[in-house]
Design a protein around this motif. Structure first.
Motif: not given
Length: 144
Positions: A28, A30, A32, A35, A38, A111
């Motif tokens: 991504t 974006q 961390e 993320v 989200e 992740f």
């Protein structure tokens, strides 16, 4: 799944190879922290359904990796607009917040590739969706 194979074959006929724009390990663009927020917000939306559809935002306040313990500590705040929303998010005896945290932690561990200690807080910010400053603070940018 009807017609999926045919659809993919049709895409392949028209797709054009192009240059690789990002490294293989980049998932991504974006940050961390965004993320992580989200992941938590997704679990809120899935578990609360229509009870609090849009009146929530999540910020990741702390994200710190402890190499010795192979543990990432994440502290996040869930913002809602009303005290009644806060009660719904927390749930009876904290059960809803615990469920959301557990589900989010599972995704966050995948992740971060480490164990995750997740600490969630719930705060009320009246009418945050009507405040340009709050929207900006939560990462929502004005579309041009």
């Amino acid at each position: 799944k009807q017609g999926l194979t045919e659809l993919l074959e049709e895409f392949k006929k028209h797709a054009i190879d192009g240059p690789q724009l990002f490294p293989d390990d980049m998932v991504t663009d974006q940050p961390e922290r965004q993320v992580c927020a989200e992941f938590i917000r997704e679990k809120l939306m899935r578990n609360l359904n229509d009870e609090i559809p849009f009146g929530i935002a999540v910020t990741t306040d702390l994200m710190k990796y402890d190499e010795e313990k192979d543990l990432t500590k994440i502290t996040a705040t869930i913002y809602c607009e009303r005290d009644s929303h806060k009660a719904i998010i927390i749930g009876k005896k904290g059960e809803m917040l615990k469920k959301i945290g557990s589900q989010a932690r599972h995704d966050l561990e995948k992740f971060t590739h480490s164990k995750v200690f997740l600490e969630l807080w719930v705060k009320v910010k009246d009418n945050w969706r009507n405040s340009d400053m709050m929207l900006k603070n939560f990462g929502y940018k004005e579309q041009k």
